[in-house]
Design a protein around this motif. Structure first.
Motif, PDB file in Angstrom:
ATOM      1  N   GLU A  11       1.780  -7.210  -5.917  1.00 41.12           N
ATOM      2  CA  GLU A  11       0.785  -7.001  -6.783  1.00 41.12           C
ATOM      3  C   GLU A  11       1.155  -6.764  -8.296  1.00 41.12           C
ATOM      4  O   GLU A  11       0.556  -7.541  -9.471  1.00 41.12           O
ATOM      5  CB  GLU A  11      -0.334  -6.053  -6.278  1.00 41.12           C
ATOM      6  CG  GLU A  11      -1.660  -6.101  -7.176  1.00 41.12           C
ATOM      7  CD  GLU A  11      -2.567  -5.262  -6.543  1.00 41.12           C
ATOM      8  OE1 GLU A  11      -3.879  -5.312  -6.975  1.00 41.12           O
ATOM      9  OE2 GLU A  11      -2.270  -4.196  -5.819  1.00 41.12           O
ATOM     10  N   GLN A  12       1.852  -5.851  -8.431  1.00 42.47           N
ATOM     11  CA  GLN A  12       2.575  -5.516  -9.803  1.00 42.47           C
ATOM     12  C   GLN A  12       3.184  -6.315 -10.450  1.00 42.47           C
ATOM     13  O   GLN A  12       2.955  -6.786 -11.585  1.00 42.47           O
ATOM     14  CB  GLN A  12       3.013  -4.046  -9.696  1.00 42.47           C
ATOM     15  CG  GLN A  12       2.511  -3.017  -9.044  1.00 42.47           C
ATOM     16  CD  GLN A  12       1.266  -2.528  -9.823  1.00 42.47           C
ATOM     17  OE1 GLN A  12       1.463  -2.504 -11.202  1.00 42.47           O
ATOM     18  NE2 GLN A  12      -0.001  -2.233  -9.536  1.00 42.47           N
ATOM     19  N   SER A  13       3.878  -7.148  -9.593  1.00 45.70           N
ATOM     20  CA  SER A  13       4.794  -8.144 -10.282  1.00 45.70           C
ATOM     21  C   SER A  13       3.908  -9.537 -10.756  1.00 45.70           C
ATOM     22  O   SER A  13       4.131  -9.987 -11.736  1.00 45.70           O
ATOM     23  CB  SER A  13       5.883  -8.764  -9.361  1.00 45.70           C
ATOM     24  OG  SER A  13       6.539  -7.947  -8.697  1.00 45.70           O
ATOM     25  N   LEU A  14       3.027  -9.525 -10.161  1.00 49.04           N
ATOM     26  CA  LEU A  14       1.831 -10.630 -10.546  1.00 49.04           C
ATOM     27  C   LEU A  14       1.059 -10.313 -11.660  1.00 49.04           C
ATOM     28  O   LEU A  14       0.836 -11.048 -12.540  1.00 49.04           O
ATOM     29  CB  LEU A  14       0.947 -10.964  -9.343  1.00 49.04           C
ATOM     30  CG  LEU A  14       1.639 -11.779  -8.160  1.00 49.04           C
ATOM     31  CD1 LEU A  14       0.592 -11.683  -6.875  1.00 49.04           C
ATOM     32  CD2 LEU A  14       1.936 -13.109  -8.354  1.00 49.04           C
ATOM     33  N   ALA A  32      -3.597 -14.261  -6.252  1.00 47.13           N
ATOM     34  CA  ALA A  32      -3.883 -13.086  -5.391  1.00 47.13           C
ATOM     35  C   ALA A  32      -2.517 -12.948  -4.476  1.00 47.13           C
ATOM     36  O   ALA A  32      -2.224 -13.765  -3.978  1.00 47.13           O
ATOM     37  CB  ALA A  32      -5.060 -12.987  -4.514  1.00 47.13           C
ATOM     38  N   PRO A  33      -1.989 -11.582  -4.340  1.00 48.09           N
ATOM     39  CA  PRO A  33      -0.936 -11.231  -3.600  1.00 48.09           C
ATOM     40  C   PRO A  33      -1.211 -12.035  -2.149  1.00 48.09           C
ATOM     41  O   PRO A  33      -0.246 -12.460  -1.739  1.00 48.09           O
ATOM     42  CB  PRO A  33      -0.936  -9.893  -3.409  1.00 48.09           C
ATOM     43  CG  PRO A  33      -1.521  -9.402  -4.739  1.00 48.09           C
ATOM     44  CD  PRO A  33      -2.829 -10.383  -5.003  1.00 48.09           C
ATOM     45  N   GLU A  34      -2.258 -11.845  -1.660  1.00 48.79           N
ATOM     46  CA  GLU A  34      -2.337 -12.436  -0.004  1.00 48.79           C
ATOM     47  C   GLU A  34      -2.068 -14.062  -0.274  1.00 48.79           C
ATOM     48  O   GLU A  34      -1.760 -14.578   0.859  1.00 48.79           O
ATOM     49  CB  GLU A  34      -3.623 -12.000   0.476  1.00 48.79           C
ATOM     50  CG  GLU A  34      -4.093 -10.703   0.520  1.00 48.79           C
ATOM     51  CD  GLU A  34      -4.634  -9.910  -0.711  1.00 48.79           C
ATOM     52  OE1 GLU A  34      -4.676 -10.494  -2.008  1.00 48.79           O
ATOM     53  OE2 GLU A  34      -4.309  -8.679  -0.967  1.00 48.79           O
ATOM     54  N   ASP A  35      -2.721 -14.571  -1.227  1.00 51.38           N
ATOM     55  CA  ASP A  35      -2.445 -15.990  -1.285  1.00 51.38           C
ATOM     56  C   ASP A  35      -0.955 -16.338  -1.310  1.00 51.38           C
ATOM     57  O   ASP A  35      -0.669 -17.470  -0.975  1.00 51.38           O
ATOM     58  CB  ASP A  35      -3.210 -16.635  -2.343  1.00 51.38           C
ATOM     59  CG  ASP A  35      -4.776 -16.401  -1.980  1.00 51.38           C
ATOM     60  OD1 ASP A  35      -5.173 -16.452  -1.045  1.00 51.38           O
ATOM     61  OD2 ASP A  35      -5.745 -16.691  -2.908  1.00 51.38           O
TER      62      ASP A  35
END
Length: 118
Positions: free
Chosen positions: A20-23, A107-110
Motif C-alpha cells: 500500500e505504501q509503495s503504491l 488497490a493493493p488487493e487488486d
C-alpha cells in the motif's frame, strides 16, 4: 502476522502494508511498483535466504503464504520482467513465478489478485 517465524521475513500483513505504501509513492512520485509471487519453491527457507542475499536491499522479500514468497520492488521505468528474470536465476526453474507492475492507480488487493491470476 507481521513477521514469519520460519524465515524471519515480513509476513502477509506487513507485505500488504508495504504494498500500500509503495503504491502511494508510485502515484505521488510517478514511479512503478512490481509485485512478484514465487509459488512452491523447493525450500521456502532456502529461497528466502537466496532472495534476501541476491536482491537489492530496498526490495521487500516476504512470506505471503505457506508456500508462496513475494518480492515487492519500486522502480522508475519498465516492467517486472527484469526483476522476475533475476528472481528466476536466484531460485531456479522449479517455482512458478507470477508478476504484475502497477503505476499506483490500483488497490493493493487488486495488484495481488492480478499477480495470483497470471
Amino acid at each position: 502476522m507481521l513477521h514469519d517465524p520460519l524465515t524471519g521475513l515480513p509476513g502477509h500483513a506487513l507485505l500488504l502494508d508495504r504494498l500500500e505504501q509503495s503504491l502511494i509513492r508510485a502515484r505521488t512520485r510517478g514511479t512503478l511498483v512490481t509485485l512478484v509471487l514465487i509459488r512452491d519453491p523447493d525450500s521456502v527457507l532456502n529461497a528466502a535466504k537466496v532472495l534476501r542475499a541476491g536482491l537489492r536491499p530496498d526490495f521487500t522479500v516476504a512470506r505471503y503464504r505457506d508456500t508462496v514468497l513475494a518480492v515487492l520492488a519500486e522502480h522508475d521505468f519498465g516492467d517486472g520482467s527484469p526483476i522476475s528474470s533475476l528472481i528466476r536465476q536466484l531460485v531456479g526453474e522449479s517455482p512458478q513465478i507470477h508478476w504484475v507492475t502497477s503505476d499506483g492507480d490500483t488497490a493493493p488487493e487488486d495488484v495481488i489478485s492480478t499477480a495470483e491470476s497470471r
